[in-house]
Design an enzyme around this catalytic site. Sequence first.
Site, PDB file in Angstrom:
ATOM      1  N   LEU A  11      -7.206   4.075  -9.293  1.00 50.80           N
ATOM      2  CA  LEU A  11      -7.565   4.220  -7.874  1.00 50.80           C
ATOM      3  C   LEU A  11      -6.319   3.943  -7.043  1.00 50.80           C
ATOM      4  O   LEU A  11      -5.650   2.927  -7.249  1.00 50.80           O
ATOM      5  CB  LEU A  11      -8.694   3.249  -7.519  1.00 50.80           C
ATOM      6  CG  LEU A  11      -9.201   3.277  -6.071  1.00 50.80           C
ATOM      7  CD1 LEU A  11     -10.680   2.859  -6.023  1.00 50.80           C
ATOM      8  CD2 LEU A  11      -8.395   2.373  -5.146  1.00 50.80           C
ATOM      9  N   SER A  16      -3.287  10.059   2.090  1.00 47.47           N
ATOM     10  CA  SER A  16      -3.270  11.213   3.013  1.00 47.47           C
ATOM     11  C   SER A  16      -1.883  11.821   3.121  1.00 47.47           C
ATOM     12  O   SER A  16      -1.734  12.974   3.503  1.00 47.47           O
ATOM     13  CB  SER A  16      -3.770  10.804   4.400  1.00 47.47           C
ATOM     14  OG  SER A  16      -2.841   9.944   5.014  1.00 47.47           O
ATOM     15  N   SER A  17      -0.849  11.025   2.812  1.00 45.98           N
ATOM     16  CA  SER A  17       0.533  11.511   2.946  1.00 45.98           C
ATOM     17  C   SER A  17       1.450  10.636   2.098  1.00 45.98           C
ATOM     18  O   SER A  17       1.027   9.631   1.523  1.00 45.98           O
ATOM     19  CB  SER A  17       0.978  11.459   4.420  1.00 45.98           C
ATOM     20  OG  SER A  17       0.918  10.123   4.896  1.00 45.98           O
ATOM     21  N   GLY A  18       2.705  11.062   2.029  1.00 45.85           N
ATOM     22  CA  GLY A  18       3.763  10.201   1.526  1.00 45.85           C
ATOM     23  C   GLY A  18       3.672   9.790   0.058  1.00 45.85           C
ATOM     24  O   GLY A  18       3.283  10.574  -0.815  1.00 45.85           O
ATOM     25  N   GLY A  20       1.758   7.702  -1.510  1.00 48.68           N
ATOM     26  CA  GLY A  20       0.419   7.674  -2.099  1.00 48.68           C
ATOM     27  C   GLY A  20      -0.030   9.055  -2.535  1.00 48.68           C
ATOM     28  O   GLY A  20      -0.588   9.222  -3.630  1.00 48.68           O
ATOM     29  N   TYR A 155       6.482  -6.878   9.806  1.00 46.13           N
ATOM     30  CA  TYR A 155       6.327  -6.036   8.604  1.00 46.13           C
ATOM     31  C   TYR A 155       6.889  -6.751   7.378  1.00 46.13           C
ATOM     32  O   TYR A 155       6.240  -6.809   6.323  1.00 46.13           O
ATOM     33  CB  TYR A 155       7.042  -4.699   8.840  1.00 46.13           C
ATOM     34  CG  TYR A 155       7.001  -3.741   7.672  1.00 46.13           C
ATOM     35  CD1 TYR A 155       5.827  -3.102   7.302  1.00 46.13           C
ATOM     36  CD2 TYR A 155       8.158  -3.467   6.938  1.00 46.13           C
ATOM     37  CE1 TYR A 155       5.796  -2.213   6.232  1.00 46.13           C
ATOM     38  CE2 TYR A 155       8.138  -2.576   5.869  1.00 46.13           C
ATOM     39  CZ  TYR A 155       6.950  -1.947   5.519  1.00 46.13           C
ATOM     40  OH  TYR A 155       6.930  -1.069   4.453  1.00 46.13           O
TER      41      TYR A 155
END
Length: 283
Positions: A11, A16-18, A20, A155
């Site tokens: 999992l 959605s992008s990048g 991942g 961050y």
Amino acid sequence: MSSTATPKVVLITGTSSGIGLAAAVAAARAGWHTVATLRDPRRADALRKAAAEAGVELDIRQLDVVDEASVAAAVDGVIADHGRLDAVINNAGAGHLGTLENDTVADVRKVMEVNFFGVLNVSKAALPHLRAAGGRLITVTSVGGVVGQPFNEAYCAAKFAVEGYMESLAPVAASVGVSVSVVEPGAVATEFVNNVGLDPEAEIAAAGPYAPALDAYVTRTVAQFLNGAQTQDEAAAAVLEALTAEHAPFRLQTSDWARDFTGMKLKDLDGSAVVETTRTWVA
Ligand SMILES: NC(=O)c1ccc[n+]([C@@H]2O[C@H](COP(=O)([O-])OP(=O)(O)OC[C@H]3O[C@@H](n4cnc5c(N)ncnc54)[C@H](OP(=O)(O)O)[C@@H]3O)[C@@H](O)[C@H]2O)c1
């Protein structure tokens, strides 16, 4: 993995992008049943397109890492459908540009919520199943999980927190058969910078006494992303290594630059000296 064997199930969050998205496609290509999760499944077009181009199938599901109910539903759904979960890749994360005087504490909490507590939510829900499978818990952190960087206080604090959490968990998880790794990218050409959603000129104009420093930082960072960024596929290759290597190290950097940068600070670049030492404390 043989085509007749039951595929292992991984999992991944934030696909959605990048990194991942690229890691989901790479894992599926490597023969894993890949549960590619997104907080908003309506944003799955790029993921579906990349999977189709690679000729792989993905099991696309909703998962918002900051929503415990959504995390539980996704993990429970995977177990209900497949009866197993062999690996989790905590990839979802979000950048933030700011400094102490100009951020509110609420801004910093929001950064911690996604990048730290989000990882915790998913890891906690998954760990009993990873333990049953003798599986792997992998988290995409950052070189900013090792080295603090200007205007990245919140961050980096969140990524340091994840690294400290996972480095502490690693020997305990190993005692029950679960391998824990962190993957540290440097600059990667993804939606990461766009998703911070900043107008740099407006930020600099509003930065008061920090304007010259922020201006210099933004100029330097734009140049780094234009000239020195890895591709998302290159970064995902390190994630795949953490997923598939026979003995994944605790810490992997995604590039030579990332190794050099974290190496300024780390004597134990891959984390093996620390984890081998602390494993003896629980053996
Ligand atoms: N790119 C870099 O230079 C860089 C460097 C070091 C580390 N990293 C780390 O690499 C990881 C991946 O980032 P990326 O570069 O691939 O950036 P990206 O393209 O912005 O991808 C980030 C992903 O995280 C998702 N996400 C954000 N908040 C979420 C939430 N609450 N629940 C579920 N998903 C959520 C985003 O989904 P939405 O589409 O819904 O927003 C997106 O899919 C992050 O952990 C990041 O901190 C990136």
